[in-house]
Design an enzyme around this catalytic site. Structure first.
Site, PDB file in Angstrom:
ATOM      1  N   PHE A 143      15.301  -6.861 -52.007  1.00 32.42           N
ATOM      2  CA  PHE A 143      14.074  -6.727 -52.605  1.00 32.42           C
ATOM      3  C   PHE A 143      13.642  -7.331 -53.781  1.00 32.42           C
ATOM      4  O   PHE A 143      14.435  -7.397 -54.469  1.00 32.42           O
ATOM      5  CB  PHE A 143      13.492  -5.097 -53.478  1.00 32.42           C
ATOM      6  N   ASP A 228      22.466  -1.438 -55.809  1.00 36.29           N
ATOM      7  CA  ASP A 228      21.510  -0.836 -55.171  1.00 36.29           C
ATOM      8  C   ASP A 228      21.235   0.259 -55.021  1.00 36.29           C
ATOM      9  O   ASP A 228      20.998  -0.442 -52.745  1.00 36.29           O
ATOM     10  CB  ASP A 228      19.932  -1.812 -55.081  1.00 36.29           C
ATOM     11  N   TYR A 253      12.473   9.035 -55.394  1.00 39.11           N
ATOM     12  CA  TYR A 253      11.639   9.492 -54.700  1.00 39.11           C
ATOM     13  C   TYR A 253      11.068   8.650 -52.490  1.00 39.11           C
ATOM     14  O   TYR A 253      10.214   9.369 -52.576  1.00 39.11           O
ATOM     15  CB  TYR A 253      10.190   8.361 -55.053  1.00 39.11           C
ATOM     16  N   LYS A 254      12.329   7.998 -52.326  1.00 42.16           N
ATOM     17  CA  LYS A 254      12.804   7.730 -51.433  1.00 42.16           C
ATOM     18  C   LYS A 254      13.292   9.443 -50.549  1.00 42.16           C
ATOM     19  O   LYS A 254      12.809  10.348 -50.161  1.00 42.16           O
ATOM     20  CB  LYS A 254      13.509   6.931 -51.151  1.00 42.16           C
ATOM     21  N   ARG A 408       8.499  -0.286 -40.067  1.00 45.43           N
ATOM     22  CA  ARG A 408       9.948   0.251 -40.302  1.00 45.43           C
ATOM     23  C   ARG A 408       9.981   1.746 -40.149  1.00 45.43           C
ATOM     24  O   ARG A 408       8.260   2.961 -40.314  1.00 45.43           O
ATOM     25  CB  ARG A 408      10.387   0.521 -42.116  1.00 45.43           C
TER      26      ARG A 408
HETATM   27  C1  LIG Z   1      16.157  -2.371 -52.900  1.00 44.75           C
HETATM   28  C2  LIG Z   1      14.669  -1.370 -53.832  1.00 44.75           C
HETATM   29  N1  LIG Z   1      15.005  -2.250 -55.179  1.00 44.75           N
HETATM   30  C3  LIG Z   1      14.516  -1.709 -56.670  1.00 44.75           C
HETATM   31  C4  LIG Z   1      13.586  -1.068 -55.578  1.00 44.75           C
HETATM   32  C5  LIG Z   1      12.690  -0.815 -57.893  1.00 44.75           C
HETATM   33  O1  LIG Z   1      11.797   0.153 -57.923  1.00 44.75           O
HETATM   34  P1  LIG Z   1      11.242   0.926 -58.481  1.00 44.75           P
HETATM   35  O2  LIG Z   1       9.772   0.315 -58.981  1.00 44.75           O
HETATM   36  O3  LIG Z   1      11.519   2.348 -58.840  1.00 44.75           O
HETATM   37  O4  LIG Z   1      11.918   0.193 -60.437  1.00 44.75           O
HETATM   38  C6  LIG Z   1      12.453  -0.490 -54.913  1.00 44.75           C
HETATM   39  C7  LIG Z   1      11.353   0.159 -54.724  1.00 44.75           C
HETATM   40  O5  LIG Z   1      11.275   0.679 -53.447  1.00 44.75           O
HETATM   41  C8  LIG Z   1      13.492  -0.682 -53.762  1.00 44.75           C
HETATM   42  O6  LIG Z   1      13.121  -0.277 -52.198  1.00 44.75           O
END
Ligand SMILES: Cc1ncc(COP(=O)(O)O)c(C=O)c1O
Length: 436
Positions: A143, A228, A253-254, A408
């Site tokens: 990500f 993560d 939030y997921k 997805r």
């Molecule tokens: C795998 C992953 N890592 C990091 C993040 C970043 O999250 P945040 O914006 O809450 O820092 C997300 C956000 O969707 C994510 O899906």
């Protein structure tokens, strides 16, 4: 079976009866009513299969936010210590609920900040490059925020991410990273490695990793390991303590359904908490709550992961999390995982049967290596890629699109039904293989 027979209305009706029968037998079916289901402008309920991106609002969330606004209006600053609002202790109330989902002891978890912020804070403690040991291993295609975080940490310490950031790719021609390749690469890099950062569930492919194996491999070469869990927490059972993770971070939030930009979380294994000898960036909320308000100049760490908290918690953002987490406790993660596996297997079988050659499921077929989400590669030209996703949306099916060619889709056991899965898969496959 020809396309007409597979897709005709009669074929749908037959399948619908079976899906409805499964819903009638579903012990968790009642949980759906505890969530607000989004609807279109004309009032029709949308078919929501996007909990991997933003979970739905628990119906209790609005009242819980409004209750805190009412406390603020009625009590002002006194709400911090009022028994009903308890703003001072608000984050602590989340700990036992989060700990259950993380597979941790309550003092090993903390609700704070957002994922990327927490990752930086924990890397400040766990990424301590020295001598030849200064590289970080992540998965290729991580990500973007994770990659930015680790690259900037390497840079911050005065090293070059081009040398010290190692990105492991799948084997040529393969989509997924084999766990044995992760282990082999960790062993191969050995004393170069300062840290491994790995996803619990990979965001693009939906692949679920064996965290215990990764932690074991990392510790065998004396490096730290963090996870993560953005796509894992609330989606699959976790056992961070027993798996021996050094730390983990997540957003809420997921699958945790705590709303856009919700309060994130972190785990720190108790072996790192006990002595308090890890360097960390500190703020007053990480101070021992017993003496925090003495406002002394010396920092005395709170017990456990809470020592990493910096600021007093944002109550309006924490309230929806407190509305959502008890639903997991009520349903039970074992029952949720059982239903999740059944829903996702049903989705996979429908897509394999009806999707034709234009659709390939890239998520592992083995249920032990995936959570709720399936990632579908759409063949070039089929439904014109992104337009296919938009056409689905026009039919009231909410999932998401990842460039260049991935849809997805995730049935979430707290609020999705077998009927949802059937109707969603049906619409997608109809768009891919029109009846005429
Ligand atoms: C795998 C992953 N890592 C990091 C993040 C970043 O999250 P945040 O914006 O809450 O820092 C997300 C956000 O969707 C994510 O899906």
């Amino acid at each position: 079976m020809n396309v007409q027979a597979r897709h005709g209305p009669a074929a749908l009706q037959g399948r619908l009866d079976a899906a409805l029968a499964r819903d009638a037998a579903d012990e968790l079916a009642g949980m759906r009513a505890r969530f607000a289901l989004p609807h279109a402008a004309d009032g029709t309920t949308l078919l929501y299969l996007c909990g991997h991106s933003l979970g739905l609002a628990p119906t209790a969330a609005r009242a819980m936010i409004e209750a805190e606004i009412a406390h603020w209006e009625r009590l002002g600053v006194l709400a911090h210590e009022d028994a009903a609002s308890d703003w001072i202790g608000y984050a602590e109330r989340l700990q036992p609920l989060l700990a259950q989902l993380a597979g941790a002891q309550p003092h090993e978890v903390v609700a704070m900040n957002s994922l990327s912020v927490n990752l930086h804070l924990l890397l400040a403690s766990f990424y301590r490059p020295s001598g030849q040991r200064r590289a970080i291993l992540i998965e290729a295609g991580a990500f973007s925020s994770d990659r930015h975080v680790v690259a900037s940490q390497i840079d911050w310490h005065g090293f070059n991410p081009e040398h010290e950031l190692i990105e492991l790719s799948p084997r040529p021609g393969e989509e997924l990273i084999r766990i044995e390749d992760v282990e082999a690469r960790i062993a191969h890099e050995g004393s170069r490695l300062a840290l491994v950062l790995w996803p619990g569930v990979q965001y693009r492919t939906g692949q679920l990793f064996d965290l215990a194996r990764i932690a074991r491999a990392a510790h065998a070469v004396d490096c730290q390991v963090g996870f993560d869990l953005a796509h894992a927490i609330g989606n699959v059972p976790l056992a961070l303590h027993a798996d021996d993770a050094d730390f983990a971070v997540w957003c809420s939030y997921k699958y945790l359904n705590a709303g856009p930009g919700a309060l994130g979380g972190a785990f720190v294994h108790e072996r790192h908490c006990a002595g308090g000898d890890l360097p960390r960036l500190t703020g007053w909320w990480g101070h021992d709550p017993g003496t925090r308000f003495e406002m002394g100049p010396q920092f005395r760490a709170a017990r456990g992961a809470a020592a990493w908290a910096l600021s007093n918690p944002p109550i309006f953002s924490a309230a929806p999390l407190l509305a959502s987490l008890p639903l997991f406790a009520e349903a039970g993660m074992t029952a949720l995982r059982r239903k999740s596996m059944a829903l996702t297997a049903y989705l996979a079988s429908l897509l394999s049967e009806l999707g034709g050659e234009q659709l390939t499921i890239i998520t592992p077929a083995d249920p032990a290596q995936r959570g709720s989400q399936l990632s579908l590669r759409i063949a070039r030209g089929a439904g014109h890629g992104r337009q296919l996703f938009q056409a689905l949306l026009a039919r009231g099916v909410v999932c998401d699109w990842r460039e260049p060619d991935i849809i997805r889709i995730a049935p979430v056991p707290l609020y999705n039904s077998f009927e949802d899965v059937l109707r969603g898969a049906w619409q997608l496959c109809e768009l891919l293989q029109p009846r005429r």
